[in-house]
Design an enzyme around this catalytic site. Structure first.
Site, PDB file in Angstrom:
ATOM      1  N   HIS A  59      50.828  12.318  39.531  1.00  0.00           N
ATOM      2  CA  HIS A  59      50.077  12.116  40.581  1.00  0.00           C
ATOM      3  C   HIS A  59      50.905  12.474  41.840  1.00  0.00           C
ATOM      4  O   HIS A  59      51.586  11.899  42.248  1.00  0.00           O
ATOM      5  CB  HIS A  59      50.004  10.496  40.906  1.00  0.00           C
ATOM      6  CG  HIS A  59      48.670  10.369  41.868  1.00  0.00           C
ATOM      7  ND1 HIS A  59      47.784   9.689  41.868  1.00  0.00           N
ATOM      8  CD2 HIS A  59      48.184  11.274  43.060  1.00  0.00           C
ATOM      9  CE1 HIS A  59      46.847   9.760  42.909  1.00  0.00           C
ATOM     10  NE2 HIS A  59      47.152  10.649  43.666  1.00  0.00           N
ATOM     11  N   HIS A  61      50.993  15.631  45.075  1.00  0.00           N
ATOM     12  CA  HIS A  61      50.271  16.530  45.838  1.00  0.00           C
ATOM     13  C   HIS A  61      51.088  17.806  46.176  1.00  0.00           C
ATOM     14  O   HIS A  61      51.887  17.431  47.031  1.00  0.00           O
ATOM     15  CB  HIS A  61      49.519  16.022  47.115  1.00  0.00           C
ATOM     16  CG  HIS A  61      48.688  14.929  46.635  1.00  0.00           C
ATOM     17  ND1 HIS A  61      47.008  15.366  46.442  1.00  0.00           N
ATOM     18  CD2 HIS A  61      48.737  13.551  46.526  1.00  0.00           C
ATOM     19  CE1 HIS A  61      46.653  14.055  46.213  1.00  0.00           C
ATOM     20  NE2 HIS A  61      47.561  13.061  46.202  1.00  0.00           N
ATOM     21  N   ARG A  63      49.948  20.708  47.526  1.00  0.00           N
ATOM     22  CA  ARG A  63      49.429  21.222  48.918  1.00  0.00           C
ATOM     23  C   ARG A  63      49.167  22.677  48.758  1.00  0.00           C
ATOM     24  O   ARG A  63      48.322  23.391  49.326  1.00  0.00           O
ATOM     25  CB  ARG A  63      50.055  21.202  49.972  1.00  0.00           C
ATOM     26  CG  ARG A  63      50.438  19.584  50.390  1.00  0.00           C
ATOM     27  CD  ARG A  63      49.352  18.939  50.533  1.00  0.00           C
ATOM     28  NE  ARG A  63      49.689  17.520  51.049  1.00  0.00           N
ATOM     29  CZ  ARG A  63      48.617  16.246  50.915  1.00  0.00           C
ATOM     30  NH1 ARG A  63      47.607  16.643  50.362  1.00  0.00           N
ATOM     31  NH2 ARG A  63      48.955  15.332  51.507  1.00  0.00           N
ATOM     32  N   ASP A 151      40.750  13.597  43.185  1.00  0.00           N
ATOM     33  CA  ASP A 151      41.468  12.734  43.837  1.00  0.00           C
ATOM     34  C   ASP A 151      41.649  12.989  45.379  1.00  0.00           C
ATOM     35  O   ASP A 151      41.700  14.039  45.929  1.00  0.00           O
ATOM     36  CB  ASP A 151      43.238  12.599  43.335  1.00  0.00           C
ATOM     37  CG  ASP A 151      44.079  11.919  44.133  1.00  0.00           C
ATOM     38  OD1 ASP A 151      43.757  10.614  44.252  1.00  0.00           O
ATOM     39  OD2 ASP A 151      44.908  12.209  44.781  1.00  0.00           O
ATOM     40  N   HIS A 178      40.251   8.605  41.659  1.00  0.00           N
ATOM     41  CA  HIS A 178      40.606   7.974  43.001  1.00  0.00           C
ATOM     42  C   HIS A 178      39.378   6.840  43.094  1.00  0.00           C
ATOM     43  O   HIS A 178      38.412   7.448  43.235  1.00  0.00           O
ATOM     44  CB  HIS A 178      40.706   8.923  43.997  1.00  0.00           C
ATOM     45  CG  HIS A 178      40.827   8.476  45.570  1.00  0.00           C
ATOM     46  ND1 HIS A 178      41.948   8.504  45.910  1.00  0.00           N
ATOM     47  CD2 HIS A 178      39.932   7.868  46.308  1.00  0.00           C
ATOM     48  CE1 HIS A 178      41.824   7.900  47.621  1.00  0.00           C
ATOM     49  NE2 HIS A 178      40.499   7.566  47.527  1.00  0.00           N
ATOM     50  N   HIS A 231      46.575   4.913  41.413  1.00  0.00           N
ATOM     51  CA  HIS A 231      47.215   4.284  42.418  1.00  0.00           C
ATOM     52  C   HIS A 231      46.357   2.812  42.722  1.00  0.00           C
ATOM     53  O   HIS A 231      45.842   2.372  43.847  1.00  0.00           O
ATOM     54  CB  HIS A 231      47.198   4.819  43.807  1.00  0.00           C
ATOM     55  CG  HIS A 231      46.088   5.862  44.321  1.00  0.00           C
ATOM     56  ND1 HIS A 231      44.737   5.233  44.279  1.00  0.00           N
ATOM     57  CD2 HIS A 231      45.996   6.923  44.672  1.00  0.00           C
ATOM     58  CE1 HIS A 231      43.841   6.268  44.857  1.00  0.00           C
ATOM     59  NE2 HIS A 231      44.729   7.379  44.974  1.00  0.00           N
ATOM     60  N   ASN A 277      46.444   6.148  51.306  1.00  0.00           N
ATOM     61  CA  ASN A 277      45.159   5.474  50.846  1.00  0.00           C
ATOM     62  C   ASN A 277      45.273   5.698  49.324  1.00  0.00           C
ATOM     63  O   ASN A 277      45.419   6.398  48.865  1.00  0.00           O
ATOM     64  CB  ASN A 277      44.261   6.498  51.229  1.00  0.00           C
ATOM     65  CG  ASN A 277      42.643   6.014  51.133  1.00  0.00           C
ATOM     66  OD1 ASN A 277      42.469   4.676  50.623  1.00  0.00           O
ATOM     67  ND2 ASN A 277      41.722   6.891  50.866  1.00  0.00           N
ATOM     68  N   ASP A 304      52.263   9.380  43.977  1.00  0.00           N
ATOM     69  CA  ASP A 304      51.065   9.611  44.854  1.00  0.00           C
ATOM     70  C   ASP A 304      51.762  10.482  45.975  1.00  0.00           C
ATOM     71  O   ASP A 304      51.521  10.265  47.214  1.00  0.00           O
ATOM     72  CB  ASP A 304      50.416   8.725  45.221  1.00  0.00           C
ATOM     73  CG  ASP A 304      49.303   9.151  46.228  1.00  0.00           C
ATOM     74  OD1 ASP A 304      48.978  10.205  46.205  1.00  0.00           O
ATOM     75  OD2 ASP A 304      48.386   8.362  46.638  1.00  0.00           O
ATOM     76  N   PHE A 322      46.298  10.436  55.630  1.00  0.00           N
ATOM     77  CA  PHE A 322      46.847   9.389  54.830  1.00  0.00           C
ATOM     78  C   PHE A 322      47.745  10.045  54.078  1.00  0.00           C
ATOM     79  O   PHE A 322      47.657  11.220  53.728  1.00  0.00           O
ATOM     80  CB  PHE A 322      45.632   8.741  53.923  1.00  0.00           C
ATOM     81  CG  PHE A 322      44.720   8.072  54.471  1.00  0.00           C
ATOM     82  CD1 PHE A 322      45.082   6.570  54.739  1.00  0.00           C
ATOM     83  CD2 PHE A 322      43.251   8.642  54.844  1.00  0.00           C
ATOM     84  CE1 PHE A 322      43.840   5.859  55.234  1.00  0.00           C
ATOM     85  CE2 PHE A 322      42.491   7.652  55.472  1.00  0.00           C
ATOM     86  CZ  PHE A 322      42.526   6.322  55.496  1.00  0.00           C
TER      87      PHE A 322
END
Length: 427
Positions: A59, A61, A63, A151, A178, A231, A277, A304, A322
């Site tokens: 998990h 990110h 971008r 997600d 999510h 999460h 979040n 996350d 978040f």
């Protein structure tokens, strides 16, 4: 190239330290023994530190594409290598969203060019993550994607999730969810509880997460799909997942380091570095998450990792996005705050960061045995440091753990026999 990793120790099946050496031939571990005398091109001295399989994070990110001011594939994987990670899975909330053959192929090319470690990309469940129309999941399943997820947002209708699970099951892929029912989020920015009331800010009820999990586990039972919960943050969610597992439903779950280490009482001011979040929940939720890990309800730990630009996070809880970063300090934080106080064992922590995510998603990683891929992390369990966000490889500096003192630092990371981090980034 043939390499010998000498003067290291590993954890035995009982959690004891055992002296060992590894012989690495190309990208595979060829031999694990107490002493190796084979001829080698390179000998690496582990200085008596702990050697474990490379960490796995399902998990993350990154971008890119579209959010390169927050993070890139290059900077995100640099951060991961520093944190001891050798495999990470990239979430699809990018621009464009990886939800077509062309966008997936483009993403694979970017990963091949820029990643310092292994990156397994997700594909979106719905087109552009908008929750209106499913992607061509049948076609995308034929690509080398990790799984399907939207997600960042929950799939809002039961019928859409049901159809998605049927298609994912047919393509032998997991649905990674999510879980958030938007109808009861009420524009919240932190947990609905004593802190939101004190700060007079809209809160996110625990029910917004748990009711969607309850819906989805029944859909997973009906379809036979592997359903994975991102999460987990509430005690009610833990209870629903525990009951689903007892019923034989193919459900798995993850928890983040920040939800294990912090709760809502850590929020003392309008500091959006504490805004994520799902949000930091109550003390009893935090305790339920640890209990869920210990009894197997929650399968493993995932960060996350969610980087943002500094000016975005300086806007306070009401306006800031978040998310916090997590790759570079996950192990040291968990070792310092859970292992050293005796709440969990070192063996459990390593399993939750290596073996368990690999087993859950049937990945050929997370092991340190002859014949396995040489993804390895060397950890100095005695080294201490103060977390300094200004030293991060990640573009994101959004962490609530700045200046926290930690013990236990990854000092070498190896992916497929190649050293990618050794006190500093290699290559």
């Amino acid at each position: 190239m043939k390499q010998i990793l000498k003067n290291v120790k590993k954890l035995s099946s009982t959690g004891d330290f055992e002296a060992c050496e590894l012989f690495i031939d190309g990208k595979y571990i060829s031999k694990v023994d107490t002493k190796i005398s084979e001829p080698a091109d390179q000998i690496i001295d582990g200085n008596g530190h702990l050697l474990v399989p490379g960490f796995i994070d399902v998990h993350v990110h990154l971008r890119e594409p579209g959010g390169e001011h927050k993070e890139t594939i290059r900077t995100g994987t640099m951060a991961a290598a520093k944190g001891g990670y050798t495999t990470i899975c990239a979430m699809p909330n990018t621009n464009p969203v990886p939800g077509t053959n062309d966008t997936i192929e483009s993403l694979f090319r970017k990963i091949e060019t820029n990643a310092h470690i292994r990156v397994l990309p997700y594909a979106a469940i719905t087109k552009n993550l908008q929750g209106k129309e499913l992607t061509d999941m049948e076609e995308l399943s034929r690509k080398n994607i990790f799984a399907f997820t939207d997600d960042g947002v929950g799939v809002q209708t039961a019928d859409q999730m049901l159809q998605a699970m049927k298609l994912a099951k047919a393509g032998n892929k997991a649905i990674v969810a999510h879980c958030e029912d938007n109808s009861i989020v009420y524009e919240g920015v932190l947990h609905h509880g004593e802190v939101s009331e004190r700060m007079q800010m809209p809160g996110i009820p625990s029910l917004s997460e748990s009711v969607q999990i309850a819906r989805d586990v029944l859909l997973a039972e009906a379809t036979g799909c592997h359903y994975h919960v991102c999460h987990v943050s509430t005690k009610e969610s833990v209870r629903v997942i525990r009951d689903a597992k007892r019923a034989g439903i193919h459900v798995s779950a993850e928890v983040t380091p920040h939800h294990l280490i912090l709760n809502e009482t850590a929020i003392q001011t309008d500091d959006a570095n504490y805004k994520m979040n799902p949000p930091l929940r109550a003390k009893e939720d935090q305790q339920a998450l640890l209990e869920g890990l210990l009894d197997g309800t929650i399968d493993f730990i995932a960060t996350d990792h969610a980087p943002h630009a500094t000016n975005e996070k300086e806007q306070g809880f009401l306006k800031a996005p978040f998310g916090i970063v997590g790759l570079e300090n996950a192990f040291s934080l968990l070792y310092t705050h859970l292992v050293q106080p005796g709440k969990i064992t070192l063996q459990q922590l390593i399993n939750w960061m290596t073996v368990k995510p690999a087993e859950t998603f049937q990945l050929p990683y997370g092991k340190m045995e002859a014949g396995c891929i040489a993804d390895l992390t060397l950890i100095d369990l005695h080294a201490t440091a103060s977390i300094n966000k200004h030293d991060f490889y990640s573009k994101g500096k959004n962490t609530p753990f700045h200046q926290w003192e930690v013990t236990g630092l990854p000092v070498l990371t190896m992916t497929e026999g190649n050293i990618v981090y050794e006190g500093e980034l290699i290559g």
